[in-house]
Design a protein around this motif. Structure first.
Motif, PDB file in Angstrom:
ATOM      1  N   UNK A   1       0.803  -1.223   0.000  1.00 34.26           N
ATOM      2  CA  UNK A   1       0.000   0.000   0.000  1.00 34.26           C
ATOM      3  C   UNK A   1       0.834   1.271   0.000  1.00 34.26           C
TER       4      UNK A   1
ATOM      5  N   UNK B   1     -10.523 -14.051 -10.060  1.00 34.39           N
ATOM      6  CA  UNK B   1     -10.111 -12.689  -9.725  1.00 34.39           C
ATOM      7  C   UNK B   1      -8.807 -12.334 -10.437  1.00 34.39           C
TER       8      UNK B   1
ATOM      9  N   UNK C   1     -11.007  -0.216   3.204  1.00 33.33           N
ATOM     10  CA  UNK C   1     -10.002  -0.243   2.139  1.00 33.33           C
ATOM     11  C   UNK C   1      -8.687   0.416   2.564  1.00 33.33           C
TER      12      UNK C   1
ATOM     13  N   UNK D   1      -7.763  -3.519   5.142  1.00 36.33           N
ATOM     14  CA  UNK D   1      -7.147  -4.331   4.089  1.00 36.33           C
ATOM     15  C   UNK D   1      -5.637  -4.466   4.244  1.00 36.33           C
ATOM     16  N   UNK D   2      -4.925  -3.373   4.566  1.00 31.50           N
ATOM     17  CA  UNK D   2      -3.478  -3.576   4.769  1.00 31.50           C
ATOM     18  C   UNK D   2      -3.146  -4.429   5.993  1.00 31.50           C
TER      19      UNK D   2
ATOM     20  N   UNK E   1      -5.223  -6.880   7.685  1.00 29.15           N
ATOM     21  CA  UNK E   1      -6.008  -8.055   8.100  1.00 29.15           C
ATOM     22  C   UNK E   1      -5.133  -9.271   8.333  1.00 29.15           C
TER      23      UNK E   1
ATOM     24  N   UNK F   1     -11.160 -13.782   5.150  1.00 26.18           N
ATOM     25  CA  UNK F   1      -9.851 -13.450   4.599  1.00 26.18           C
ATOM     26  C   UNK F   1      -9.925 -13.255   3.099  1.00 26.18           C
ATOM     27  N   UNK F   2     -10.690 -14.110   2.430  1.00 26.50           N
ATOM     28  CA  UNK F   2     -10.743 -14.004   0.978  1.00 26.50           C
ATOM     29  C   UNK F   2     -11.491 -12.746   0.550  1.00 26.50           C
TER      30      UNK F   2
ATOM     31  N   UNK G   1      -9.046 -10.039  -0.123  1.00 23.30           N
ATOM     32  CA  UNK G   1      -8.262 -10.209  -1.336  1.00 23.30           C
ATOM     33  C   UNK G   1      -9.131 -10.127  -2.588  1.00 23.30           C
ATOM     34  N   UNK G   2     -10.281 -10.772  -2.561  1.00 23.57           N
ATOM     35  CA  UNK G   2     -11.064 -10.905  -3.791  1.00 23.57           C
ATOM     36  C   UNK G   2     -11.958  -9.702  -4.051  1.00 23.57           C
TER      37      UNK G   2
ATOM     38  N   UNK H   1     -10.387  -5.828  -3.805  1.00 23.70           N
ATOM     39  CA  UNK H   1      -9.190  -5.565  -4.558  1.00 23.70           C
ATOM     40  C   UNK H   1      -9.542  -5.102  -5.953  1.00 23.70           C
TER      41      UNK H   1
ATOM     42  N   UNK I   1     -12.245  -4.510  -7.410  1.00 20.46           N
ATOM     43  CA  UNK I   1     -13.458  -4.889  -8.118  1.00 20.46           C
ATOM     44  C   UNK I   1     -14.666  -4.418  -7.316  1.00 20.46           C
ATOM     45  N   UNK I   2     -15.807  -4.459  -7.946  1.00 18.54           N
ATOM     46  CA  UNK I   2     -17.028  -3.992  -7.278  1.00 18.54           C
ATOM     47  C   UNK I   2     -17.444  -4.963  -6.197  1.00 18.54           C
TER      48      UNK I   2
END
Lengths: 450, 337
Positions: free
Chosen positions: A117, A423, B49, B53-54, B56, B100-101, B104-105, B108, B110-111
């Motif tokens: 980040x 993804x 975000x 996210x950084x 977790x 956890x996913x 990442x999913x 990252x 995406x909507x």
């Protein structure tokens, strides 16, 4: 399903988790090194291609890391859930590296978060590069510590048992048991090899699908060079591992080589099948080579399986796992050497279709070799969970629900695998490197397309 | 101090650390989903975000640390809990995996799909509920050993008022801790609209937290008399806990010093959690595992403590760096970097 033997189901569930986890663990160890090298070259040469490589690899890396964290947490808990009696013993003797592994991962996770980040948050680009080092070190040390636990299962040392438990324990001797050095060397070298080969395969695949751009050529040259270096190191690691087995775990080497009778000048048996009374047929035989592999001398004596009681011999099918691993290892060495020769010899075109296809298959093959190698390592230890001390069948949980848990985790890994691939595709499909390069570095010279 | 006491203290510190950082994370999931349904999802998304996210993976490691550590320091607990917890433990792993996913999913680039947002919110409540079962089991009466076979009495577990009150306490505490943190974060980001909203959450979830804590205390009295009496001997720790709770509420109500308010909430849980833990001793699993009889071999115990101390020299500066970059950097929190 629930009626099945808990020992068998515990083995299957552990195998399922490990087969899945090792993919992400390998990427987790190897990718940071590749990213760091690319970023370093990019900064030193002031070359946006390499910087973009580091960025794109990092972006892709996030997905397998997340899956690796999740499956790593799963295996960490499953060790206690499925093998409670083993962990009871392990906790007394070998918990030190397990504990240290968590520290190493903690360290890695912190800096990974920061690295991911903070691409544009520092004034000096080198500051950001420095952050990649703790990730490489953390990932590498995680592998070292976990591998030393696995090594301990193969050659348990560092304790003496007395009435009702352990009389003395030396955690450092347990950690640095005889199997640790060769195993650690082999695991690290092969992880870096595999990741280099996979990144090369991706670059080669992009070149086959689209144009031969400068970006992909540079990526290919870098990753193949690394593939070559690490395949040599892996071959050396494999050699010292075989010598270790001959000395400390001869039944594993003997089962891998279908070597039944102790003899001097033993042949190396490649593939084939077992006929009546365990005589290998249809195999390629290399006279004396097994002795050479085991002791560095074509005449030396290699212990055969006959010297071990029948119920302490590993299953014989691990021969194929061993052979496939070794053959793939040499294939990777050969292909990367071929590319480098074609690249240095000016008359040859190193980017012809056939060469690229060879590189494309190298990536998945390398990962398969990791799987084969681990299956060989684990099956080759059977029937022991702690060689000489505890049998696998005595260590498993007695819970009748393991079968259901197997289905549950099979479902989880399927979903994680499918989503992960989906993804990753979404991330890169409509976002080719060239467009991203022009957007990010508008000054880049145009016309580097061939 | 004996190595057993140091060992359990180290583990308890990590579990406390997990309690705080994971509560922030879990509660944010619930609030994010709630805010999405009520169309007020701005600050939660920013928090997710730009902070969660950084970090977790770091949050997750606190938990891994605890369960690897307890196997290391007290290997017999691996045997008892491992055998008994196969099903609930596996379910907890699945829930952690879904969560956890998500980072990442979904988050990252995406909507956000509604299904995943729902799962993210739901796991935020279900994970603490399922992990709290381990604490319930430790009180004894649910894990049984007969003829050398360890089993979990599900009927007793699901019909026990104590086990349900622990679940409720776990869930409402998560929401309260998280809301208190969000209040601080929104104030830090200088987002007045969001601050107004999350401050209301914090004030709202305070009452259920205190009620659930009292209910659990009473239910414990019926379930484990010994532990209950020990808690009375440590009354001052619980008194301090209530004191910090009052300070936190007063600050949040007055609408000032939200950072101090969150620290008070942390101290509130610190004293309650350590009071609970200290009065639980010497048992790790009543009556089968105690810290003295079932500790690891002394040599291993000392090695683990040495590694732990060395590890802290590495971790604390790294954690501070992480916090400075993602939490205390006002410009970053405001979204300017």
């Amino acid at each position: 399903m629930t009626e099945l033997d808990p020992v068998l189901m515990s083995r299957l569930l552990t195998a399922l988790t490990l087969v899945f986890h090792v993919i992400f663990a390998t990427l987790g160890v190897g990718v940071p090194l590749m990213i760091s090298i690319a970023e370093f070259i990019g900064i030193k040469k002031n070359d946006p291609h390499y910087l973009m490589m580091a960025r794109r690899w990092t972006r892709g890396f996030v997905i397998p890391v997340a899956i690796g964290v999740v499956t790593g947490t799963a295996i960490g808990l499953q060790l206690s859930l499925l093998w409670p009696e083993f962990m009871q013993v392990a906790g007394n003797v070998i918990s030190l590296p397990l504990f240290m592994e968590v520290f190493a991962f903690f360290f890695e996770a912190i800096f990974l978060g920061i690295y991911l980040y903070t691409w544009d948050r520092f004034k000096k680009p080198m500051m950001h590069w420095w952050l990649s080092l703790p990730i490489i070190i953390g990932g590498g040390l995680s592998a070292v510590f976990i591998t030393s636990v696995n090594a301990f299962m193969n050659t348990p040392e560092g304790f003496t048992t007395g009435a009702g438990g352990f009389a003395t324990v030396n955690p450092l001797d347990a950690m640095f048991n005889p199997a640790t050095p060769t195993k650690v060397f082999h695991v690290l070298a092969s992880a870096y090899l595999t990741v280099a080969a996979i990144l090369a395969a991706i670059a080669a695949f992009s070149m086959l699908r689209k144009k031969h751009t400068e970006y992909h050529k540079k990526a290919l040259k870098l990753t193949i060079t690394l593939t070559f270096i690490f395949s040599i190191l892996t071959a050396i690691a494999g050699d010292v591992s075989a010598k270790f087995l001959a000395e400390h775990q001869p039944e594993k080497l003997a089962a891998a080589e279908w070597h039944f009778e102790t003899e001097e000048g033993a042949d190396l048996v490649l593939f084939g099948w077992l006929g009546d009374e365990n005589t290998p047929a249809g195999a390629l035989r290399f006279p004396g080579l097994l002795s050479f592999l085991a002791y560095g001398d074509f005449q030396s004596e290699v212990t055969g399986l006959e010297e071990f009681p029948e119920d302490e011999r590993p299953p014989l099918w691990i021969h194929y796992m061993f052979d496939l691993m070794v053959v793939i290892g040499f294939f990777l060495l050969g292909v990367s050497l071929l590319y480098i020769l074609a690249w240095k010899i000016k008359r040859w075109n190193e980017h012809n279709k056939w060469m690229l296809w060879l590189l494309v298959v190298s990536g998945p093959l390398a990962m398969l070799a990791i799987e084969f190698g681990w299956i060989f390592a684990e099956e080759g230890r059977q029937p022991w969970i702690l060689r000489g001390y505890m049998l696998v069948e005595d260590a498993a949980t007695t819970s009748p629900y393991v079968g259901w848990m197997f289905l549950l985790f099979l479902g989880l890994y399927t979903v994680l695998g499918v989503l992960g691939v989906a993804v990753l595709r979404k991330l890169f499909k409509n976002n080719p490197a060239e467009e991203e390069l022009e957007k990010k570095y508008p000054t880049i010279e145009k016309g580097d397309n061939k | 101090m004996s190595y057993e006491i140091i060992g359990i203290t180290v583990l308890w510190i990590f579990l406390y650390g997990y309690l705080i950082v994971a509560s922030v994370d879990f509660g944010a999931g619930f609030f994010a989903y709630y805010a999405k349904v009520t169309k007020k999802d701005h600050i939660m998304n920013q928090l997710i975000s730009r902070y969660l996210s950084p970090v977790w993976e770091v949050t997750n490691v606190f938990f891994v640390f605890f369960f690897v550590g307890i196997v290391g320091f007290f290997p017999d607990s691996a045997y008892y809990y491992g055998t008994a917890l196969l099903v609930p433990g596996s379910i907890a792993i699945i829930l952690l995996a879904i969560r956890g996913s998500f980072y990442a999913f979904e988050n990252y680039g995406s909507k956000k799909s509604n299904v995943y947002m729902f799962l993210y919110g739901a796991t935020g409540l279900l994970i603490p509920a399922s992990l709290s079962i381990a604490l319930t089991l430790s009180e004894g009466g649910f894990i049984l050993e007969e003829n050398g076979v360890v089993s979990l009495d599900y009927l007793a577990l699901f019909t026990s008022p104590y086990s349900w009150s622990v679940v409720v306490l776990a869930v409402v505490s998560v929401l309260f801790i998280s809301a208190a943190f969000l209040t601080f974060y929104a104030a830090r980001a200088n987002d007045q609209a969001a601050l107004k909203l999350v401050r209301k959450y914090a004030l709202f979830w305070a009452t259920p937290t205190i009620i659930a804590a009292l209910t659990t205390f009473i239910a414990l009295g019926q379930h484990n008399e010994r532990h209950y009496q020990n808690m009375f001997d440590l009354w001052w720790m619980f008194g301090l806990s209530v004191g910090f709770f009052i300070i936190a509420m007063w600050l949040i109500y007055e609408g000032k010093r939200f950072g101090l308010a969150f620290i008070s909430v942390m101290l509130q849980f610190f004293f309650a959690f350590f009071g609970y833990g200290a009065s639980h001793l010497p048992y790790i699993l009543d009556p089968y595992v105690t810290i003295y009889e079932n500790a690891t071999h002394e040599a291993t115990g000392i090695a683990l403590i040495v590694v732990f101390i060395l590890g802290l020299f590495l971790l604390i500066p790294s954690l501070i760096l992480l916090m400075r970059l993602f939490l205390f950097d006002a410009d970053y929190v405001k979204g300017k970097k």
